[in-house]
Design a protein around this motif. Sequence first.
Motif, PDB file in Angstrom:
ATOM      1  N   LEU A  12       0.827  -1.207   0.000  1.00  8.43           N
ATOM      2  CA  LEU A  12       0.000   0.000   0.000  1.00  8.43           C
ATOM      3  C   LEU A  12       0.862   1.259   0.000  1.00  8.43           C
ATOM      4  O   LEU A  12       0.570   2.229  -0.712  1.00  8.43           O
ATOM      5  CB  LEU A  12      -0.939  -0.015   1.208  1.00  8.43           C
ATOM      6  CG  LEU A  12      -1.971   1.096   1.280  1.00  8.43           C
ATOM      7  CD1 LEU A  12      -2.913   1.001   0.084  1.00  8.43           C
ATOM      8  CD2 LEU A  12      -2.752   0.996   2.572  1.00  8.43           C
ATOM      9  N   LEU A  13       1.937   1.240   0.768  1.00  5.64           N
ATOM     10  CA  LEU A  13       2.853   2.374   0.797  1.00  5.64           C
ATOM     11  C   LEU A  13       3.467   2.612  -0.580  1.00  5.64           C
ATOM     12  O   LEU A  13       3.554   3.755  -1.038  1.00  5.64           O
ATOM     13  CB  LEU A  13       3.946   2.126   1.835  1.00  5.64           C
ATOM     14  CG  LEU A  13       4.965   3.228   2.032  1.00  5.64           C
ATOM     15  CD1 LEU A  13       4.300   4.427   2.689  1.00  5.64           C
ATOM     16  CD2 LEU A  13       6.118   2.742   2.873  1.00  5.64           C
ATOM     17  N   HIS A  14       3.862   1.563  -1.267  1.00  5.18           N
ATOM     18  CA  HIS A  14       4.420   1.702  -2.611  1.00  5.18           C
ATOM     19  C   HIS A  14       3.379   2.212  -3.605  1.00  5.18           C
ATOM     20  O   HIS A  14       3.695   3.000  -4.490  1.00  5.18           O
ATOM     21  CB  HIS A  14       5.000   0.369  -3.085  1.00  5.18           C
ATOM     22  CG  HIS A  14       6.337   0.077  -2.525  1.00  5.18           C
ATOM     23  ND1 HIS A  14       6.505  -0.487  -1.281  1.00  5.18           N
ATOM     24  CD2 HIS A  14       7.580   0.293  -3.013  1.00  5.18           C
ATOM     25  CE1 HIS A  14       7.791  -0.631  -1.039  1.00  5.18           C
ATOM     26  NE2 HIS A  14       8.469  -0.156  -2.076  1.00  5.18           N
ATOM     27  N   ILE A  15       2.146   1.736  -3.447  1.00  4.40           N
ATOM     28  CA  ILE A  15       1.081   2.182  -4.351  1.00  4.40           C
ATOM     29  C   ILE A  15       0.836   3.680  -4.189  1.00  4.40           C
ATOM     30  O   ILE A  15       0.508   4.377  -5.147  1.00  4.40           O
ATOM     31  CB  ILE A  15      -0.209   1.374  -4.094  1.00  4.40           C
ATOM     32  CG1 ILE A  15      -0.027  -0.057  -4.609  1.00  4.40           C
ATOM     33  CG2 ILE A  15      -1.411   2.018  -4.741  1.00  4.40           C
ATOM     34  CD1 ILE A  15      -1.169  -0.984  -4.243  1.00  4.40           C
ATOM     35  N   ILE A  16       1.024   4.195  -2.997  1.00  6.56           N
ATOM     36  CA  ILE A  16       0.811   5.626  -2.754  1.00  6.56           C
ATOM     37  C   ILE A  16       2.048   6.442  -3.109  1.00  6.56           C
ATOM     38  O   ILE A  16       1.958   7.479  -3.772  1.00  6.56           O
ATOM     39  CB  ILE A  16       0.406   5.862  -1.280  1.00  6.56           C
ATOM     40  CG1 ILE A  16      -0.966   5.257  -1.023  1.00  6.56           C
ATOM     41  CG2 ILE A  16       0.407   7.341  -0.947  1.00  6.56           C
ATOM     42  CD1 ILE A  16      -1.369   5.230   0.427  1.00  6.56           C
ATOM     43  N   LEU A  17       3.233   6.001  -2.690  1.00  4.26           N
ATOM     44  CA  LEU A  17       4.446   6.803  -2.857  1.00  4.26           C
ATOM     45  C   LEU A  17       4.949   6.869  -4.299  1.00  4.26           C
ATOM     46  O   LEU A  17       5.382   7.932  -4.742  1.00  4.26           O
ATOM     47  CB  LEU A  17       5.555   6.268  -1.959  1.00  4.26           C
ATOM     48  CG  LEU A  17       5.460   6.647  -0.496  1.00  4.26           C
ATOM     49  CD1 LEU A  17       6.628   6.078   0.273  1.00  4.26           C
ATOM     50  CD2 LEU A  17       5.418   8.141  -0.332  1.00  4.26           C
ATOM     51  N   LEU A  18       4.928   5.771  -5.006  1.00  2.00           N
ATOM     52  CA  LEU A  18       5.470   5.776  -6.372  1.00  2.00           C
ATOM     53  C   LEU A  18       4.761   6.760  -7.293  1.00  2.00           C
ATOM     54  O   LEU A  18       5.419   7.582  -7.938  1.00  2.00           O
ATOM     55  CB  LEU A  18       5.473   4.362  -6.944  1.00  2.00           C
ATOM     56  CG  LEU A  18       6.829   3.709  -6.737  1.00  2.00           C
ATOM     57  CD1 LEU A  18       6.678   2.330  -6.169  1.00  2.00           C
ATOM     58  CD2 LEU A  18       7.553   3.694  -8.042  1.00  2.00           C
ATOM     59  N   PRO A  19       3.436   6.727  -7.385  1.00  2.00           N
ATOM     60  CA  PRO A  19       2.782   7.728  -8.241  1.00  2.00           C
ATOM     61  C   PRO A  19       3.005   9.160  -7.762  1.00  2.00           C
ATOM     62  O   PRO A  19       3.128  10.083  -8.574  1.00  2.00           O
ATOM     63  CB  PRO A  19       1.292   7.360  -8.164  1.00  2.00           C
ATOM     64  CG  PRO A  19       1.269   5.945  -7.779  1.00  2.00           C
ATOM     65  CD  PRO A  19       2.466   5.735  -6.916  1.00  2.00           C
ATOM     66  N   THR A  20       3.074   9.354  -6.440  1.00  2.94           N
ATOM     67  CA  THR A  20       3.315  10.688  -5.915  1.00  2.94           C
ATOM     68  C   THR A  20       4.685  11.200  -6.342  1.00  2.94           C
ATOM     69  O   THR A  20       4.827  12.348  -6.781  1.00  2.94           O
ATOM     70  CB  THR A  20       3.211  10.676  -4.378  1.00  2.94           C
ATOM     71  OG1 THR A  20       1.932  10.164  -4.014  1.00  2.94           O
ATOM     72  CG2 THR A  20       3.384  12.068  -3.813  1.00  2.94           C
ATOM     73  N   LEU A  21       5.710  10.367  -6.231  1.00  3.42           N
ATOM     74  CA  LEU A  21       7.056  10.772  -6.648  1.00  3.42           C
ATOM     75  C   LEU A  21       7.137  11.007  -8.149  1.00  3.42           C
ATOM     76  O   LEU A  21       7.770  11.969  -8.601  1.00  3.42           O
ATOM     77  CB  LEU A  21       8.070   9.719  -6.225  1.00  3.42           C
ATOM     78  CG  LEU A  21       8.328   9.615  -4.722  1.00  3.42           C
ATOM     79  CD1 LEU A  21       9.245   8.445  -4.420  1.00  3.42           C
ATOM     80  CD2 LEU A  21       8.926  10.901  -4.204  1.00  3.42           C
ATOM     81  N   LEU A  22       6.495  10.150  -8.917  1.00  2.08           N
ATOM     82  CA  LEU A  22       6.502  10.342 -10.371  1.00  2.08           C
ATOM     83  C   LEU A  22       5.789  11.636 -10.761  1.00  2.08           C
ATOM     84  O   LEU A  22       6.252  12.367 -11.642  1.00  2.08           O
ATOM     85  CB  LEU A  22       5.849   9.148 -11.061  1.00  2.08           C
ATOM     86  CG  LEU A  22       6.667   7.858 -11.040  1.00  2.08           C
ATOM     87  CD1 LEU A  22       5.845   6.713 -11.610  1.00  2.08           C
ATOM     88  CD2 LEU A  22       7.964   8.028 -11.805  1.00  2.08           C
ATOM     89  N   PHE A  23       4.678  11.934 -10.107  1.00  3.18           N
ATOM     90  CA  PHE A  23       3.970  13.183 -10.393  1.00  3.18           C
ATOM     91  C   PHE A  23       4.819  14.388 -10.014  1.00  3.18           C
ATOM     92  O   PHE A  23       4.880  15.370 -10.760  1.00  3.18           O
ATOM     93  CB  PHE A  23       2.639  13.228  -9.646  1.00  3.18           C
ATOM     94  CG  PHE A  23       1.941  14.545  -9.796  1.00  3.18           C
ATOM     95  CD1 PHE A  23       1.303  14.881 -10.981  1.00  3.18           C
ATOM     96  CD2 PHE A  23       1.947  15.471  -8.768  1.00  3.18           C
ATOM     97  CE1 PHE A  23       0.674  16.100 -11.132  1.00  3.18           C
ATOM     98  CE2 PHE A  23       1.317  16.694  -8.904  1.00  3.18           C
ATOM     99  CZ  PHE A  23       0.672  17.005 -10.092  1.00  3.18           C
ATOM    100  N   ALA A  24       5.479  14.330  -8.858  1.00  5.06           N
ATOM    101  CA  ALA A  24       6.316  15.453  -8.434  1.00  5.06           C
ATOM    102  C   ALA A  24       7.460  15.680  -9.420  1.00  5.06           C
ATOM    103  O   ALA A  24       7.754  16.815  -9.795  1.00  5.06           O
ATOM    104  CB  ALA A  24       6.864  15.189  -7.036  1.00  5.06           C
ATOM    105  N   PHE A  25       8.096  14.611  -9.866  1.00  4.58           N
ATOM    106  CA  PHE A  25       9.179  14.746 -10.842  1.00  4.58           C
ATOM    107  C   PHE A  25       8.652  15.345 -12.141  1.00  4.58           C
ATOM    108  O   PHE A  25       9.255  16.247 -12.712  1.00  4.58           O
ATOM    109  CB  PHE A  25       9.820  13.383 -11.104  1.00  4.58           C
ATOM    110  CG  PHE A  25      10.901  13.434 -12.130  1.00  4.58           C
ATOM    111  CD1 PHE A  25      12.136  13.982 -11.824  1.00  4.58           C
ATOM    112  CD2 PHE A  25      10.690  12.950 -13.406  1.00  4.58           C
ATOM    113  CE1 PHE A  25      13.136  14.043 -12.770  1.00  4.58           C
ATOM    114  CE2 PHE A  25      11.678  13.008 -14.356  1.00  4.58           C
ATOM    115  CZ  PHE A  25      12.906  13.548 -14.035  1.00  4.58           C
TER     116      PHE A  25
END
Length: 99
Positions: A12-25
């Motif tokens: 669940l943490l990966h599902i939330i963090l990965l898209p967030t980091l990709l969007f920020a980049f």
Amino acid sequence: MPEKKRRYRIILLHIILLPTLLFAFYFFTLAPHPYAGVDETVVEKIAVEHGRKVHEPLIDPGEGDLLLFLFLGAGAAGGFVAGYYWRRLGEKPDRHGEG
């Protein structure tokens, strides 16, 4: 059972963090041009308004953040010296002749 719960939390943490980091980049790469510094936006503008030519600085730090690094080093050295002599900085001075 706790192992299964732990795996679920990690996924669940990966599902939330990965898209967030990709969007920020992606968001920070959308800038149309690099931001201009204070010299270009303020100092040069005022110099031109007052009829003065913009000239190169006497000591050219070049591209990048060399000046920021130098200020960081000077601040770290000053902080180290102030921390080392902290007790002496806070002491009341001795009055010679009184005893």
